[in-house]
Design a protein around this motif. Structure first.
Motif, PDB file in Angstrom:
ATOM      1  N   VAL A   1       0.845  -1.198   0.000  1.00 57.36           N
ATOM      2  CA  VAL A   1       0.000   0.000   0.000  1.00 57.36           C
ATOM      3  C   VAL A   1       0.881   1.249   0.000  1.00 57.36           C
ATOM      4  O   VAL A   1       0.644   2.208  -0.750  1.00 57.36           O
TER       5      VAL A   1
ATOM      6  N   GLN B   1      -7.354  -2.089  -1.710  1.00 63.24           N
ATOM      7  CA  GLN B   1      -7.386  -1.026  -0.698  1.00 63.24           C
ATOM      8  C   GLN B   1      -7.080   0.332  -1.319  1.00 63.24           C
ATOM      9  O   GLN B   1      -7.792   1.316  -1.056  1.00 63.24           O
ATOM     10  N   ILE B   2      -6.053   0.400  -2.136  1.00 61.38           N
ATOM     11  CA  ILE B   2      -5.693   1.658  -2.796  1.00 61.38           C
ATOM     12  C   ILE B   2      -6.822   2.140  -3.687  1.00 61.38           C
ATOM     13  O   ILE B   2      -7.212   3.326  -3.650  1.00 61.38           O
ATOM     14  N   ASN B   3      -7.380   1.255  -4.480  1.00 57.62           N
ATOM     15  CA  ASN B   3      -8.445   1.654  -5.400  1.00 57.62           C
ATOM     16  C   ASN B   3      -9.714   2.063  -4.669  1.00 57.62           C
ATOM     17  O   ASN B   3     -10.433   2.976  -5.111  1.00 57.62           O
TER      18      ASN B   3
ATOM     19  N   ALA C   1      -3.921  -5.320  -1.322  1.00 52.62           N
ATOM     20  CA  ALA C   1      -3.292  -3.996  -1.334  1.00 52.62           C
ATOM     21  C   ALA C   1      -3.823  -3.151  -2.496  1.00 52.62           C
ATOM     22  O   ALA C   1      -4.135  -1.964  -2.318  1.00 52.62           O
TER      23      ALA C   1
ATOM     24  N   GLU D   1      -9.767   3.460  -1.681  1.00 51.18           N
ATOM     25  CA  GLU D   1      -9.525   4.707  -0.973  1.00 51.18           C
ATOM     26  C   GLU D   1      -9.379   5.903  -1.893  1.00 51.18           C
ATOM     27  O   GLU D   1      -9.693   7.034  -1.513  1.00 51.18           O
ATOM     28  N   SER D   2      -8.904   5.676  -3.121  1.00 51.99           N
ATOM     29  CA  SER D   2      -8.583   6.822  -3.973  1.00 51.99           C
ATOM     30  C   SER D   2      -9.102   6.720  -5.396  1.00 51.99           C
ATOM     31  O   SER D   2      -8.911   7.642  -6.189  1.00 51.99           O
TER      32      SER D   2
ATOM     33  N   ILE E   1       2.718   1.483  -3.500  1.00 52.23           N
ATOM     34  CA  ILE E   1       1.805   1.903  -4.566  1.00 52.23           C
ATOM     35  C   ILE E   1       1.457   3.381  -4.418  1.00 52.23           C
ATOM     36  O   ILE E   1       1.452   4.133  -5.400  1.00 52.23           O
ATOM     37  N   SER E   2       1.191   3.810  -3.198  1.00 48.02           N
ATOM     38  CA  SER E   2       0.827   5.216  -2.958  1.00 48.02           C
ATOM     39  C   SER E   2       1.959   6.149  -3.374  1.00 48.02           C
ATOM     40  O   SER E   2       1.728   7.181  -4.020  1.00 48.02           O
TER      41      SER E   2
ATOM     42  N   ALA F   1      -7.914   5.038  -7.748  1.00 42.81           N
ATOM     43  CA  ALA F   1      -6.725   5.231  -8.563  1.00 42.81           C
ATOM     44  C   ALA F   1      -6.714   4.372  -9.822  1.00 42.81           C
ATOM     45  O   ALA F   1      -6.019   4.685 -10.782  1.00 42.81           O
TER      46      ALA F   1
END
Length: 355
Positions: free
Chosen positions: A189, A238-240, A235, A242-243, A192-193, A245
């Motif tokens: 995470v 989670q990123i997608n 992971a 939250e944002s 990637i961020s 992305a």
């Protein structure tokens, strides 16, 4: 209307017992590059004069005090004297020497000071020798660690640039076993961020990022390993979530760089050191450029060593340094965005004393 001033890039020439001075000179005397950016070499004039003689360049050394004085003439090699090596004969090619280490450190320290103060648009670094650096009493593990300390950066990442494709690394200098054991959701995470942020800072408005798989065929739904199911996919999700992305993956490593080089992605997250290094360098070793992300200044670099075995022979090919300088030109317009995204803890406002 006044004359449009091209950006000034600072060039650290690396270990003077290696090929750094030769490839640095061979790069900055190219008219095609000097029409796009001016250059100043941070070095001892005697070392640069020797490099000019070795490669047989029709150029002359000019010592300057301020990068703003840098010339646009390709036949002029502008040098800011670091005052370490009075006579190039003091440095023997192909050997680890404390004096050479001091010259390499002096080059970096002076160039970083000017870049932090905005006197250059960034730095392009030639290779140094870690043993020579350690011989000076330095405790830095390497080039990047030194730059991180000098700039007050909190955390740095490596971004390989090959054409329009950027490669990032979730893990780097550790054993393969340690790297595999490190592939956890939290680590990914964060990786990637930071990769998404770096792509935006370096000019990709809506970055398309893919994550490489760890196991053959992406794990075959757990039959060839569970890392994709247990760590990598969560992971990405989670990123997608939250944002939004739109991160893609995991994509099997035997095809993700092929797709990226065809234009499917702007960036790829490599999960371990050699996964990304082999893919990019096999495709084009000479044009794979290392960019240090997280510094408050632009830093591009070759990704090879000092080549002690051919130093001083004139056989060193400068293409990797040329590519690093070209990347410096490309990203020099982003230097303000870089400084704002990764602020320094210790901005330097006055230049070091020139000898």
């Amino acid at each position: 209307m006044g004359e449009i001033q091209t950006p000034v890039l600072g060039v650290t020439v690396g270990d003077p017992a290696g090929i750094g001075p030769e490839i640095s000179v061979a790069t900055v005397i190219r008219p095609d590059l000097r029409s796009q950016a001016r250059a100043v070499l941070y070095a001892d004039p005697s070392i640069i004069q020797r490099a000019i003689a070795i490669i047989g360049a029709p150029a002359r050394v000019r010592i300057i005090d301020d990068p703003a004085e840098a010339s646009t003439e390709a036949s002029v090699v502008d040098v800011i004297d670091i005052g370490v090596v009075a006579d190039a004969a003091q440095v023997e090619f192909g050997k680890v020497q404390e004096l050479a280490g001091r010259a390499a450190v002096g080059s970096i320290e002076t160039a970083v000071t000017d870049a932090l103060a905005g006197r250059t648009a960034g730095i392009v670094t030639a290779p140094l020798n870690k043993e020579a650096i350690w011989a000076t009493g330095s405790q830095f593990l390497g080039h990047t660690e030194m730059l991180q300390e000098l700039t007050g950066a909190e955390k740095t990442d490596t971004m390989f640039v090959l054409g329009e494709l950027c490669t990032f690394f979730a893990t780097r200098h550790m054993s393969l076993l340690q790297a595999v054991q490190s592939i956890k959701q939290d680590l990914l995470v964060g990786s990637i961020s930071r990769a998404l942020r770096a792509l935006r800072v370096f000019g990709y408005q809506r970055p398309r990022l893919a994550v490489a798989a760890l196991n053959p065929h992406g794990g075959e739904n757990g039959h060839f390993g569970r890392e994709e199911l247990d760590e990598i996919i969560p992971a990405i999700q989670q990123i997608n979530a939250e944002s939004d992305a739109g991160v893609i993956g995991p994509i099997p490593a035997d095809s993700v760089w092929h797709l990226g080089l065809k234009g499917a992605f702007d960036g790829i997250l490599s999960l371990y050191h050699d996964q990304g290094h082999i893919a990019t360098k096999t495709y084009d070793f000479d044009r794979t450029v290392s960019v240090t992300v997280g510094l408050p200044i632009l830093r591009t670099s070759v990704d090879h060593g000092t080549a002690f075995d051919i130093a001083g022979t004139g056989r060193a090919a400068p293409q990797t340094m040329i590519s690093a300088f070209e990347a410096g030109i490309r990203f020099s317009a982003r230097n303000q965005a870089i400084a704002e995204a990764y602020p320094s803890k210790q901005l330097v406002s006055t230049p070091p004393e020139r000898n």
